[in-house]
Design a protein around this motif. Structure first.
Motif, PDB file in Angstrom:
ATOM      1  N   LYS A  49       0.823  -1.207   0.000  1.00 48.73           N
ATOM      2  CA  LYS A  49       0.000   0.000   0.000  1.00 48.73           C
ATOM      3  C   LYS A  49       0.857   1.258   0.000  1.00 48.73           C
ATOM      4  O   LYS A  49       0.523   2.257  -0.672  1.00 48.73           O
ATOM      5  CB  LYS A  49      -0.927  -0.015   1.213  1.00 48.73           C
ATOM      6  CG  LYS A  49      -1.849   1.185   1.311  1.00 48.73           C
ATOM      7  CD  LYS A  49      -2.736   1.097   2.544  1.00 48.73           C
ATOM      8  CE  LYS A  49      -1.901   1.169   3.823  1.00 48.73           C
ATOM      9  NZ  LYS A  49      -2.731   1.146   5.038  1.00 48.73           N
ATOM     10  N   GLU A  50       1.959   1.248   0.728  1.00 46.65           N
ATOM     11  CA  GLU A  50       2.805   2.436   0.814  1.00 46.65           C
ATOM     12  C   GLU A  50       3.441   2.760  -0.535  1.00 46.65           C
ATOM     13  O   GLU A  50       3.498   3.924  -0.953  1.00 46.65           O
ATOM     14  CB  GLU A  50       3.892   2.217   1.880  1.00 46.65           C
ATOM     15  CG  GLU A  50       3.350   1.929   3.272  1.00 46.65           C
ATOM     16  CD  GLU A  50       2.443   3.040   3.772  1.00 46.65           C
ATOM     17  OE1 GLU A  50       2.676   4.215   3.409  1.00 46.65           O
ATOM     18  OE2 GLU A  50       1.493   2.738   4.520  1.00 46.65           O
ATOM     19  N   ALA A  51       3.929   1.737  -1.232  1.00 43.95           N
ATOM     20  CA  ALA A  51       4.531   1.965  -2.545  1.00 43.95           C
ATOM     21  C   ALA A  51       3.499   2.506  -3.530  1.00 43.95           C
ATOM     22  O   ALA A  51       3.788   3.407  -4.338  1.00 43.95           O
ATOM     23  CB  ALA A  51       5.136   0.662  -3.073  1.00 43.95           C
ATOM     24  N   PHE A  52       2.300   1.981  -3.460  1.00 42.90           N
ATOM     25  CA  PHE A  52       1.232   2.461  -4.331  1.00 42.90           C
ATOM     26  C   PHE A  52       0.895   3.924  -4.024  1.00 42.90           C
ATOM     27  O   PHE A  52       0.732   4.741  -4.939  1.00 42.90           O
ATOM     28  CB  PHE A  52      -0.005   1.579  -4.138  1.00 42.90           C
ATOM     29  CG  PHE A  52      -1.231   2.070  -4.852  1.00 42.90           C
ATOM     30  CD1 PHE A  52      -1.424   1.812  -6.193  1.00 42.90           C
ATOM     31  CD2 PHE A  52      -2.195   2.798  -4.167  1.00 42.90           C
ATOM     32  CE1 PHE A  52      -2.557   2.266  -6.851  1.00 42.90           C
ATOM     33  CE2 PHE A  52      -3.330   3.253  -4.811  1.00 42.90           C
ATOM     34  CZ  PHE A  52      -3.509   2.987  -6.161  1.00 42.90           C
ATOM     35  N   THR A  53       0.828   4.276  -2.732  1.00 47.23           N
ATOM     36  CA  THR A  53       0.487   5.641  -2.331  1.00 47.23           C
ATOM     37  C   THR A  53       1.537   6.635  -2.823  1.00 47.23           C
ATOM     38  O   THR A  53       1.209   7.728  -3.293  1.00 47.23           O
ATOM     39  CB  THR A  53       0.341   5.726  -0.813  1.00 47.23           C
ATOM     40  OG1 THR A  53      -0.674   4.816  -0.385  1.00 47.23           O
ATOM     41  CG2 THR A  53      -0.019   7.123  -0.367  1.00 47.23           C
ATOM     42  N   ILE A  54       2.803   6.250  -2.725  1.00 49.98           N
ATOM     43  CA  ILE A  54       3.876   7.134  -3.182  1.00 49.98           C
ATOM     44  C   ILE A  54       3.747   7.397  -4.682  1.00 49.98           C
ATOM     45  O   ILE A  54       3.909   8.537  -5.152  1.00 49.98           O
ATOM     46  CB  ILE A  54       5.251   6.519  -2.846  1.00 49.98           C
ATOM     47  CG1 ILE A  54       5.451   6.501  -1.314  1.00 49.98           C
ATOM     48  CG2 ILE A  54       6.367   7.288  -3.527  1.00 49.98           C
ATOM     49  CD1 ILE A  54       6.689   5.748  -0.862  1.00 49.98           C
ATOM     50  N   LYS A  55       3.465   6.348  -5.448  1.00 50.71           N
ATOM     51  CA  LYS A  55       3.324   6.500  -6.897  1.00 50.71           C
ATOM     52  C   LYS A  55       2.115   7.370  -7.256  1.00 50.71           C
ATOM     53  O   LYS A  55       2.138   8.117  -8.237  1.00 50.71           O
ATOM     54  CB  LYS A  55       3.166   5.119  -7.548  1.00 50.71           C
ATOM     55  CG  LYS A  55       4.366   4.215  -7.427  1.00 50.71           C
ATOM     56  CD  LYS A  55       5.495   4.655  -8.350  1.00 50.71           C
ATOM     57  CE  LYS A  55       6.640   3.645  -8.321  1.00 50.71           C
ATOM     58  NZ  LYS A  55       7.752   4.080  -9.208  1.00 50.71           N
ATOM     59  N   LEU A  56       1.042   7.261  -6.451  1.00 49.06           N
ATOM     60  CA  LEU A  56      -0.202   7.946  -6.779  1.00 49.06           C
ATOM     61  C   LEU A  56      -0.252   9.371  -6.241  1.00 49.06           C
ATOM     62  O   LEU A  56      -1.050  10.188  -6.700  1.00 49.06           O
ATOM     63  CB  LEU A  56      -1.388   7.140  -6.224  1.00 49.06           C
ATOM     64  CG  LEU A  56      -2.796   7.538  -6.663  1.00 49.06           C
ATOM     65  CD1 LEU A  56      -2.985   7.309  -8.156  1.00 49.06           C
ATOM     66  CD2 LEU A  56      -3.842   6.751  -5.868  1.00 49.06           C
ATOM     67  N   GLN A  57       0.618   9.673  -5.281  1.00 46.97           N
ATOM     68  CA  GLN A  57       0.516  10.928  -4.553  1.00 46.97           C
ATOM     69  C   GLN A  57       0.677  12.155  -5.457  1.00 46.97           C
ATOM     70  O   GLN A  57      -0.028  13.149  -5.293  1.00 46.97           O
ATOM     71  CB  GLN A  57       1.554  10.967  -3.426  1.00 46.97           C
ATOM     72  CG  GLN A  57       1.219  11.960  -2.336  1.00 46.97           C
ATOM     73  CD  GLN A  57       1.920  11.604  -1.044  1.00 46.97           C
ATOM     74  OE1 GLN A  57       2.812  10.754  -1.014  1.00 46.97           O
ATOM     75  NE2 GLN A  57       1.522  12.259   0.032  1.00 46.97           N
ATOM     76  N   ASP A  58       1.570  12.080  -6.414  1.00 49.63           N
ATOM     77  CA  ASP A  58       1.777  13.219  -7.305  1.00 49.63           C
ATOM     78  C   ASP A  58       0.518  13.535  -8.105  1.00 49.63           C
ATOM     79  O   ASP A  58       0.131  14.694  -8.267  1.00 49.63           O
ATOM     80  CB  ASP A  58       2.949  12.947  -8.250  1.00 49.63           C
ATOM     81  CG  ASP A  58       4.283  12.931  -7.519  1.00 49.63           C
ATOM     82  OD1 ASP A  58       4.339  13.478  -6.400  1.00 49.63           O
ATOM     83  OD2 ASP A  58       5.245  12.357  -8.063  1.00 49.63           O
TER      84      ASP A  58
END
Length: 751
Positions: free
Chosen positions: A69-78
């Motif tokens: 979930k954390e890796a996905f959030t980082i990718k989506l945050q921008d």
């Protein structure tokens, strides 16, 4: 509400999709039928089809790696940050999944429904972030979800019987599901991500992600306050909701959940101790790049091109921990739960519109109770409750007196034989004298003659009494019968469609009531109970097949062939203007006698006709087409399939008791697979049997019915009758591209 396509189950050996009829005969499948099935199979792989056929192994590997979930959030945050408009207080630029009018109608439908949450949410102002508070909060979320789903199920689907869902809590995308109580006992309540509404799978009560209908995430704080001190979603909360929503879509595609309706959409609820909201994710996973070396990049890229909708954040629980069931925030969660149940269990027995229509009846009763409604009788107020014997302002029990008054009020809306009704349209007033009164199902239908032309018997439909309410609050079935049917018949008239097998629009307008009218504008209404009531006048008048079959029994071969010919002719005329009936049943077919005492059949009640893609047909468990039951809309051959079920009924075919859409679909599958329908029609006419086989080959496909060739064959089979079509095409009104083309495959097989 429009419903989506049925999702394919990837691991099942045989699936049924929107373009390929699932009805397989055990023998006698024609070459043309196989070619249709081949084309349907190719179409099922297109993005527009309701069936998805991914590279099975590749998608499984992709889903196995989608866990962080954390890796996905980082990718989506921008991307989420770009969607944030700093000029409007940091509010995210997403559309809401629900319209206010949609929520208002849902609120009317839920009037009187009891939602009893027994476990209260801890108040954020009086608790700390201890494990005890968190445990109570999870129990409250679990109970809230259970209460919501059970009350909605009892209200819209089945009042009695077992609930087909249960509540379970996952720790993450790769963990098992447990109840909140078990997590509390094990001291792992802090590891839970939320509570899920899970479809029961027999006696197996172990949750699986492909059986999750809806997920409610629980956060310590789901958002932040804007400059106006209004709560809004945080980027992290939306990212987490999209992470789990995307995982749910993957799981459904790979699992065996047998989702009934649209499988391209998921609803994720996000809750904290005070507030809540809804995130909706929908999109076509056929467009997903399942590159296992770039899992999160591919997922984020797919989400950026998918449809993401985020609701407003509103208060859910008050300071005592009780849910605000009638407020906007809770209604959003309930409506998301409603649509999630629809995905797994199909359309409800009672629609939102049907239950919301009862609001007008309850409001009228309340007006009478409060003595705010004036009931006019000969121009004077006759609405009294023996006021002289009661003290002014006294609250009294009037239930026993109320029912006769309501009955009397409703009785006044009925017309008597010999009475004259006057209509007012934009040009003039026209009078009609009532000759007979019939009961058309649950409504009254009148036969009348025009005072100007007394020779022709006409059909008069009286609409729902407005009762000074907005039109969307009126009785919906009467609205379809009068206002909607008026629109459809006007469209036919404008497009130059005229046929003896279709009803003809004679007049429409609003009732001119006796006595003075005090309306403020030409389109307004005064307080008279008749003022503004819509009326539709059509011709011809006949006897419904439901009455004929009850009185005379099954049809002869000649009667069945003539009925098939006449209804097909009506459908061909309507199809030339891109109109489908959508509600063929015995009550909506009239047998009419002309001046030479020759009988013919007219297809009436076009209120549920489909004029454009957004229109939804009526659902009839006995006569609706398979595609209408599965998808909530029509395919080109849906009316012809309903006609086959009607002929089967008229020729003595028997139906089992159908109490749900699932039962209706099972009956259709068994009947077509065992050729019961063809066998029954074959005992009456070999031509009707051939027609049933032809329709079976087309159902669920994008191919139109070749009306011309079947009308020719039916005309040749009818002895000594001229059944030529009476269609007047207007070149100015009907474009060539509006006319339905004939199926090439059917021409090859029947020429």
């Amino acid at each position: 509400m429009k419903l989506g396509h049925q999702q394919n189950v990837l691991e099942s050996p045989r699936v049924h999709n929107g373009y390929e009829s699932f009805r397989r005969s055990e023998s006698g499948i024609s070459t043309d039928r196989r070619s249709l099935e081949s084309v349907g199979s190719k179409l099922s792989s297109s993005p527009q089809s309701g069936t998805r056929q991914f590279p099975h192994k590749g998608l499984k590997e992709f889903a196995k790696k989608f866990v962080d979930k954390e890796a996905f959030t980082i990718k989506l945050q921008d991307w989420l940050s770009v969607k944030t408009d700093e000029s409007v207080d940091g509010k995210l630029l997403f559309n809401s999944p629900f319209q206010v009018e949609e929520l208002r109608k849902f609120d009317y439908a839920l009037e009187g429904v009891v939602f009893q949450q027994l476990l209260r949410m801890p108040c954020a102002s009086y608790v700390s972030s201890s494990d005890g508070c968190e445990a109570d909060a999870y129990l409250a979320v679990e109970d809230f979800l259970h209460t919501s789903a059970e009350s909605l199920w009892r209200t819209f689907w089945h009042k009695d019987g077992p609930m087909p869902f249960f509540i379970s809590c996952p720790y993450g995308v790769k963990s098992k599901f447990h109840t909140a109580e078990k997590a509390i006992v094990r001291g792992k309540v802090g590891e839970l991500c939320g509570a899920a509404l899970v479809k029961k799978n027999g006696r197996n009560m172990h949750g699986k992600w492909d059986h999750v209908a809806e997920l409610a995430l629980f956060k310590d704080s789901m958002g932040h306050l804007s400059e106006e001190r209004e709560p809004v979603f945080s980027v992290a909360s939306i990212a987490e909701a999209l992470f789990y929503g995307f995982h749910m879509l993957l799981s459904r595609s790979l699992g065996k959940s047998n989702v009934q309706m649209n499988n391209n959409c998921v609803y994720v609820l996000v809750l904290d101790l005070e507030y809540g909201g809804v995130v909706k994710l929908s999109g076509d996973l056929m467009k997903l790049d399942s590159n296992v070396s770039r899992v999160y990049d591919c997922a984020v890229d797919w989400i950026q091109h998918a449809e993401v909708k985020v609701s407003h954040v509103d208060r859910i629980w008050n300071k005592l921990g009780n849910a605000n069931w009638g407020d906007l925030g809770t209604l959003q969660l309930l409506l998301a739960t409603f649509y999630s149940i629809v995905q797994y269990k199909g359309p409800p027995k009672f629609s939102i519109a049907e239950l919301a229509a009862n609001h007008s009846i309850r409001l009228q009763k309340r007006r009478i109770e409060c003595r705010l409604t004036e009931v006019y009788e000969n121009g004077s107020d006759s609405f009294h409750y023996h006021q002289g014997s009661r003290t002014h302002g006294e609250i009294v029990e009037i239930e026993d007196e109320l029912e006769p008054v309501i009955s009397k009020e409703m009785e006044r809306m009925k017309l008597e034989v010999g009475s004259v009704i006057w209509l007012e349209d934009s040009q003039c007033q026209r009078g009609f004298q009532i000759h007979e009164v019939f009961r058309d199902g649950q409504h009254l239908l009148y036969s009348a003659t025009s005072l100007e032309e007394s020779g022709t018997i006409l059909a008069v439909y009286v609409g729902a009494h407005p009762s000074q309410l907005q039109p969307s609050w009126e009785d919906m079935s009467m609205w379809y019968q009068v206002q909607r049917q008026t629109k459809v018949l006007n469209v036919m008239k404008q497009r130059g469609i005229s046929s003896k097998y279709l009803p003809q629009l004679v007049d429409y307008g609003r009732v001119v009531h006796p006595g003075p009218c005090y309306k403020q504008s030409p389109g307004g209404r005064c307080n008279h109970p008749w003022c503004g009531t819509p009326v539709l006048v059509t011709s011809p008048v006949g006897e419904p097949l439901s009455t004929i079959i009850t009185r005379d029994g099954v049809f002869t071969s000649e009667e069945a062939l003539q009925c098939c010919h006449d209804i097909l002719s009506a459908l061909q005329s309507a199809a030339s203007a891109s109109i489908q009936h959508g509600d063929i049943c015995p009550e909506h077919v009239m047998r009419v006698s002309d001046s030479q005492r020759h009988s013919y059949y007219v297809l009436v009640d076009w209120g549920h006709a489909v004029l454009e893609d957004r229109d939804s047909p009526s659902i009839n468990l006995q006569f609706s087409s398979t595609y209408a039951l599965q998808e909530g809309k029509l395919c080109p051959a849906s009316d012809a399939e309903s006609l086959v079920y009607l002929l089967y009924h008229l020729c003595g075919g028997t139906h089992q008791q159908l109490e749900s859409i699932e039962a209706a679909l099972r009956w259709r599958e068994r009947s077509w697979a065992k050729r019961r329908i063809q066998q029954q029609l074959g005992e009456v006419s070999a031509l009707l049997k051939a027609f049933a086989d032809y329709v079976d080959s087309l159902c669920g496909t994008p191919y139109p019915v070749d009306y011309e060739i079947w009308l020719k064959r039916l005309s040749r089979a009818l002895p000594g009758n001229d059944h030529g079509k009476m269609i007047d095409y207007s070149a100015a009104s009907v474009r060539s591209d509006d006319v339905a083309e004939s199926s090439g495959t059917s021409a090859a097989s029947l020429a």
